[in-house]
Design a protein around this motif. Structure first.
Motif, PDB file in Angstrom:
ATOM      1  N   PRO A  11       0.853  -1.200   0.000  1.00 45.88           N
ATOM      2  CA  PRO A  11       0.000   0.000   0.000  1.00 45.88           C
ATOM      3  C   PRO A  11       0.883   1.243   0.000  1.00 45.88           C
ATOM      4  O   PRO A  11       1.934   1.257   0.633  1.00 45.88           O
ATOM      5  N   TYR A  36      -0.726   4.411  -9.966  1.00 44.21           N
ATOM      6  CA  TYR A  36      -1.526   4.978  -8.880  1.00 44.21           C
ATOM      7  C   TYR A  36      -2.607   5.894  -9.452  1.00 44.21           C
ATOM      8  O   TYR A  36      -2.399   6.559 -10.460  1.00 44.21           O
ATOM      9  N   THR A  39      -9.269   8.131  -6.346  1.00 43.34           N
ATOM     10  CA  THR A  39     -10.689   7.911  -6.599  1.00 43.34           C
ATOM     11  C   THR A  39     -11.507   8.611  -5.525  1.00 43.34           C
ATOM     12  O   THR A  39     -10.985   8.992  -4.480  1.00 43.34           O
ATOM     13  N   TRP A  48     -16.717   3.788  -6.124  1.00 42.16           N
ATOM     14  CA  TRP A  48     -15.569   4.681  -6.203  1.00 42.16           C
ATOM     15  C   TRP A  48     -15.248   4.926  -7.673  1.00 42.16           C
ATOM     16  O   TRP A  48     -15.172   3.985  -8.461  1.00 42.16           O
ATOM     17  N   ARG A  81      -9.548   8.309  -1.976  1.00 44.95           N
ATOM     18  CA  ARG A  81      -8.584   7.262  -1.646  1.00 44.95           C
ATOM     19  C   ARG A  81      -7.582   7.122  -2.793  1.00 44.95           C
ATOM     20  O   ARG A  81      -7.895   7.381  -3.946  1.00 44.95           O
ATOM     21  N   GLU A  83      -5.482   4.621  -4.961  1.00 43.64           N
ATOM     22  CA  GLU A  83      -5.539   3.218  -5.353  1.00 43.64           C
ATOM     23  C   GLU A  83      -4.279   2.812  -6.104  1.00 43.64           C
ATOM     24  O   GLU A  83      -3.696   3.598  -6.835  1.00 43.64           O
ATOM     25  N   GLU A  85      -2.731   0.129  -8.879  1.00 41.93           N
ATOM     26  CA  GLU A  85      -3.146  -0.761  -9.974  1.00 41.93           C
ATOM     27  C   GLU A  85      -2.067  -1.783 -10.244  1.00 41.93           C
ATOM     28  O   GLU A  85      -0.904  -1.507 -10.199  1.00 41.93           O
TER      29      GLU A  85
END
Length: 85
Positions: A11, A36, A39, A48, A81, A83, A85
């Motif tokens: 993360p 990255y 969202t 989202w 947030r 995210e 990928e």
């Protein structure tokens, strides 16, 4: 010798998040080969979607940053947030 590898990136470590008026910015540490995106949703359990006007940022191993526009008054509450990928 046992070597364990994972295709799941760690993360991201968020180093900054700021909303000032209609300007937003998130900065974070990136990992090479990982993409990255930021969202948004009006509820934590809702759908989202990618923040309009932003793009997917490829990781370089350095600090990454995504700037975005906040539209005050449309939604009284909005969540964001980062995210991977």
């Amino acid at each position: 010798q046992l070597e364990v590898t994972s295709s799941n990136p760690e993360p991201p470590s968020i180093t900054g998040f700021d909303i000032s008026g209609s300007d937003g910015n998130v900065s974070f540490e990136t990992e090479v080969g990982v993409n990255y995106k930021i969202t948004t949703s009006t509820t934590l359990a809702g759908a989202w979607t990618m923040v309009p006007g932003t793009s997917v940022i490829p990781g370089t191993g350095n600090l990454g940053s995504i700037e975005f526009t906040v539209t005050p008054g449309i939604d009284p509450r909005r969540f964001y947030r980062l995210e991977v990928e």
